[in-house]
Scaffold this motif. Sequence first.
Motif, mmCIF file in Angstrom:
data_model
loop_
_atom_site.group_PDB
_atom_site.id
_atom_site.type_symbol
_atom_site.label_atom_id
_atom_site.label_comp_id
_atom_site.label_asym_id
_atom_site.label_seq_id
_atom_site.Cartn_x
_atom_site.Cartn_y
_atom_site.Cartn_z
ATOM 1 N N SER A 212 0.829 -1.212 0.000
ATOM 2 C CA SER A 212 0.000 0.000 0.000
ATOM 3 C C SER A 212 0.866 1.266 0.000
ATOM 4 O O SER A 212 0.536 2.243 -0.665
ATOM 5 N N ASP B 260 -5.834 -1.613 -4.890
ATOM 6 C CA ASP B 260 -5.135 -2.073 -3.686
ATOM 7 C C ASP B 260 -6.030 -3.052 -2.935
ATOM 8 O O ASP B 260 -6.919 -2.656 -2.204
ATOM 9 N N GLU B 261 -5.799 -4.335 -3.131
ATOM 10 C CA GLU B 261 -6.599 -5.403 -2.524
ATOM 11 C C GLU B 261 -8.093 -5.138 -2.704
ATOM 12 O O GLU B 261 -8.843 -5.156 -1.724
HETATM 13 MG MG MG Z 1 -2.263 -2.764 2.245
#
Ligand code: MG
Lengths: 269, 284
Positions: free
Chosen positions: A44, A179-180
């Motif tokens: 991240s 991001d995920e």
């Molecule tokens: Mg993360």
Amino acid sequence: MTTHLDVRGLTLTTQGRTLVSNLSFAIAPGERVGLIGESGSGKSLTAMAVSGLLPAAIRAQGSITLAGQEVIGAPGRVLDRLRGTEIAIVFQEPLTALDPLMRIGRQIGIPLSRRHRRDGRDLSGRALESEILGLLEKVRLPDPSRILRAHPWEISGGQRQRVAIAMALACRPKLLIADEPTTALDVTTQAEVLKLLDALVKELGMALLFISHDLPVVASIAERVIVLRSGEAVEAGPAGEVLVQPRHPYTQTLVEAARAFDDALSGGR
Amino acid sequence: MTTIADIPQAKPSRRGSLTLRVGLALLGIHLVLGLLTVFWTPYDPAAMAGGRLSPPSLAHWAGTDRLGRDLMTQIMIGSRIALMVGAGAVVIGALIGVTLGLLAAFATRFLDDVLAAALDILIAFPTLLLAMLVVAASESASLGTAIVALGIALSAIVARLTRILAKRVLAQDYITAARTSGTSWPMVVFKHILPNIWPTLSVNFALQFGLAVIAEASLSYLGLGAPPPNASWGRLLQEAQGTVYTAPLGAILPGIALVILVIGMNFLADGLRDRADPMRGAAR
Ligand SMILES: [Mg+2]
Ligand SMILES: Nc1ncnc2c1ncn2[C@@H]1O[C@H](COP(=O)(O)OP(=O)(O)O)[C@@H](O)[C@H]1O
């Protein structure tokens, strides 16, 4: 220009702790790259660094060029323009990524009308609304006219993530960072959102940086993967190769863990 | 077939609308009385309208004070003054406080620490004492001075609350999401931060309105508020003090008027809080 994003020797530190060290990768226009690593490996932070949104406490060294513009140390005005045209991000938790007090239509309308203003067009009223509805349809949301007027808590988790994707698409970015994006969703919804992202990236010709701790998920959508461990890239290569023949022991454990999980699932049936 | 998405979701309840309505009604009494005095009062507030300290009668519903002035007229004018003080102090406190609070929330670590420490020191002083200091510094007692003094005194609390609330909102993903889509900081403040901290701030403003009214009454009681002929409830109380045993209404009625307004604002605050809560609960 052959690369849209070029990260060279990116090192992120905070109070003597190195969070990401000497990370280098590039993404060409339309290319789909996966960033894999367990939680806390710096994925991240890498995404934040690329969009120039690192927390103040974290220092970045190295170079990040986005559409030919250096991001590290760039003034806010330059970054505001880069963000939302060159790059947009979809986050892990779709509920918190939406303003709880703002109706869905307006949340999508803000980046949408900003993009049009940049292109010298003023979009408002009916025209704006019909374009928002178009985006909601594009992310395959049912009953777009209801969702347009809904608040984030009035729709389901999977629907929220589709809204977040629509918000990112409203910017029409050349690079989409996810991001995920499926981690907070249940397995069925996860597969649907993946399929949607895959289709949209192809249709709109966007580049994609897909971040996940889940190797099979990344392999299903990315052409090329980078494996990150404690802030260091330990392996990089075509997705199929890395998944089938991991060279680094860390990647091997990731692959084995994924296999064991699959076996447990099929064995339990 | 019904899927989960088809099941209608519970809307945020409107419980608490009763407290809100009671609050609005109590505030409404004063709004009507106060606004009326702009155009009309039963008697000239400064003139002798009847005998001294006369009990309530048809001509003087609340009786007269020791100078023979109509007490009802005085109390109505007191309503107008109290409303002006409450609204004025809250607006001034909000302008200063919200600006400072946002500044602190956005500031660098060092500046934030300095601002936070300064606010803590200011808040350690009682509002009334702080307001008295400001009045004393300005050397002239007037209604305007009292309002500005109270606004400044209240601003520290508003600033601290704004700082905490804004920081909490700033840490949310949707701020990062807005930033990544190219929303500039000023736009983030107006589109996301202010709307999200407003429900909590408005509760605080309603409470502070009540605080300001009490504080102004105290200032006037001490002779630091609006000078005559502005009949603040605090000054009415002070003037009636000497005759409290012979003509108790002169002290009781301004007191009741004050209590109605302050309790009304507290109900209003409670009602606003109830409205804000279900939303925040659902958004968690
Ligand atoms: Mg993360
Ligand atoms: N604001 C911050 N200040 C200091 N350390 C941070 C901050 N944000 C994240 N970190 C640390 O950086 C590391 C990487 O975090 P992150 O990039 O979020 O990992 P992930 O790969 O799970 O996305 C973690 O060890 C985390 O504790």
